[in-house]
Motif scaffolding. Sequence first.
Motif, PDB file in Angstrom:
ATOM      1  N   SER A 362       0.838  -1.201   0.000  1.00 36.66           N
ATOM      2  CA  SER A 362       0.000   0.000   0.000  1.00 36.66           C
ATOM      3  C   SER A 362       0.873   1.250   0.000  1.00 36.66           C
ATOM      4  CB  SER A 362      -0.891   0.017   1.247  1.00 36.66           C
ATOM      5  OG  SER A 362      -1.670  -1.145   1.344  1.00 36.66           O
ATOM      6  N   THR A 381      -2.525   2.151  -4.660  1.00 34.29           N
ATOM      7  CA  THR A 381      -3.354   3.052  -3.871  1.00 34.29           C
ATOM      8  C   THR A 381      -4.001   2.297  -2.722  1.00 34.29           C
ATOM      9  OG1 THR A 381      -3.822   4.363  -5.839  1.00 34.29           O
ATOM     10  CG2 THR A 381      -5.268   4.689  -3.941  1.00 34.29           C
ATOM     11  N   ASP A 384      -7.518   0.190  -2.525  1.00 33.27           N
ATOM     12  CA  ASP A 384      -8.057   0.090  -3.882  1.00 33.27           C
ATOM     13  C   ASP A 384      -7.707  -1.265  -4.481  1.00 33.27           C
ATOM     14  OD1 ASP A 384      -8.736   0.344  -6.553  1.00 33.27           O
ATOM     15  OD2 ASP A 384      -8.046   2.411  -6.723  1.00 33.27           O
ATOM     16  N   SER A 385      -8.648  -2.194  -4.475  1.00 34.02           N
ATOM     17  CA  SER A 385      -8.370  -3.533  -4.998  1.00 34.02           C
ATOM     18  C   SER A 385      -8.130  -3.515  -6.501  1.00 34.02           C
ATOM     19  CB  SER A 385      -9.521  -4.480  -4.656  1.00 34.02           C
ATOM     20  OG  SER A 385     -10.727  -4.077  -5.276  1.00 34.02           O
ATOM     21  N   ARG A 386      -8.725  -2.540  -7.198  1.00 32.80           N
ATOM     22  CA  ARG A 386      -8.510  -2.449  -8.644  1.00 32.80           C
ATOM     23  C   ARG A 386      -7.056  -2.076  -8.956  1.00 32.80           C
ATOM     24  NH1 ARG A 386     -13.106  -2.401 -11.787  1.00 32.80           N
ATOM     25  NH2 ARG A 386     -15.081  -2.234 -10.627  1.00 32.80           N
ATOM     26  N   ASP A 387      -6.520  -1.132  -8.174  1.00 30.59           N
ATOM     27  CA  ASP A 387      -5.134  -0.726  -8.412  1.00 30.59           C
ATOM     28  C   ASP A 387      -4.170  -1.839  -8.026  1.00 30.59           C
ATOM     29  OD1 ASP A 387      -3.383   1.250  -9.411  1.00 30.59           O
ATOM     30  OD2 ASP A 387      -2.821   1.820  -7.366  1.00 30.59           O
TER      31      ASP A 387
END
Length: 440
Positions: A362, A381, A384-387
């Motif tokens: 992170s 980020t 933010d699981s997408r990042d």
Amino acid sequence: MRILLAVHHFPPRYSAGAELYVMRLARALLRHGHQAEVVCVETIEATEPFRVDVESDQYAGIPVWRLHLGLQDAPAQWSYDNLAIAAWFAQRVQIFQPDIVHLHSGYLIGIGALRAAYAQGIPTVVTLHDYWFLCPRITLLRGDGSLCPQPPADPAECAWCLHLDQRRYRWPARFSAGLAGKVWIALAGQTERTRQQARRDTLRAALAQADLVISPSQFLANLFKEWHIPVQTIRLGLPHESFASIPPVQAGSTIRLGYIGQIAPHKGIHLLIRALKRLPPNGKPIELRIFGNLDQHPAYTRSLHHLIGGDPRIHLAGKFSHDQLPNVLEQIDVLVVPSIWYENSPIVVLEARAAGRPVIASRSGGLVELVQDEVDGLLFTTGDSRDLARQLQRLRTEAGLLERLRDGIQPPPLLDEEMQIIFQHYTALVERRTASRGIG
């Protein structure tokens, strides 16, 4: 020198970062011919009458005093200024006659060790492993799961944050877009405001009296600037020989991700699982092994099982003894630290570096001081699981990325180097005390 070390928990039952650090420090002291004792909290019984029971123990050659706390009818300030613990420390200090009292974190054990040392003119050192002095929840993570950038000016906000651990407060807060909290603070927060202000004032005064305050990260040290308390950053070190036999990472047919640490909500393991499940099905195989005590937070572990849903790529490997760590690191290619709180200076990141394992972490707290983005690891980020999924996917698609990150790793500081700095501070404090007595 005789050093009394106080910490919230200690092995073998507990083995998080602060506990393992104190064990390393105690071993180093004994190895260099000093005397060291550890005081820790072993058990907490909320249903037992308010008391402190103590047992004497030895662990790995280290003398350990294990406190058993009963909390029924305990005074409100027990969590940070437990007078029964302070009274026991006063007796122990008189018997052991330490040259230094060194408090680690403060969580559970409170400031009793500092009070006892102050009363007898013994120099004190505090190492900040977390945010206990600043935050009653310890993590600077609010009850609704959001990060607190810094302790709020109004201590009643801290009281409301604590209430958010309860569903009857959390749901109104969620559906009112924060209005419920503002109303509560305005109408019912005065008593809690006074209580939280007392906590702040007490801990600030105690920390200000310490002869030396240490932080492993500059991030944590900076949070105390408003308190006008000088905090010295001393980086953690490791015994490199423990990791010398681990073979280097090689690009294989499968990318082996690993999580190593507490199985707890603030560690963000759920975020990592969601990120992995976001990856497209085609592409280079990738798997995840999660190492840690699955019994510590049973409800969270159940939620992880539900989230995994039988995915064969994800394995809950369970806990392991610390001497098995080299074997655990050998089973992974990349360490992932998906924390949703502000990590301070997690030892596991240093251990991964010593083993030549890149780290995906992170982008917050002290992690940005340990992981060089695009050099020896990747940052994403926070929360933010997408990042995070984007960074994981790069390991599958970018040729040579894993090898480049591996080659960019620099070994962490040596444990002996860190211990030498600590011992020099100890010696200086003892000499200053001796000189002041001579002048008197």
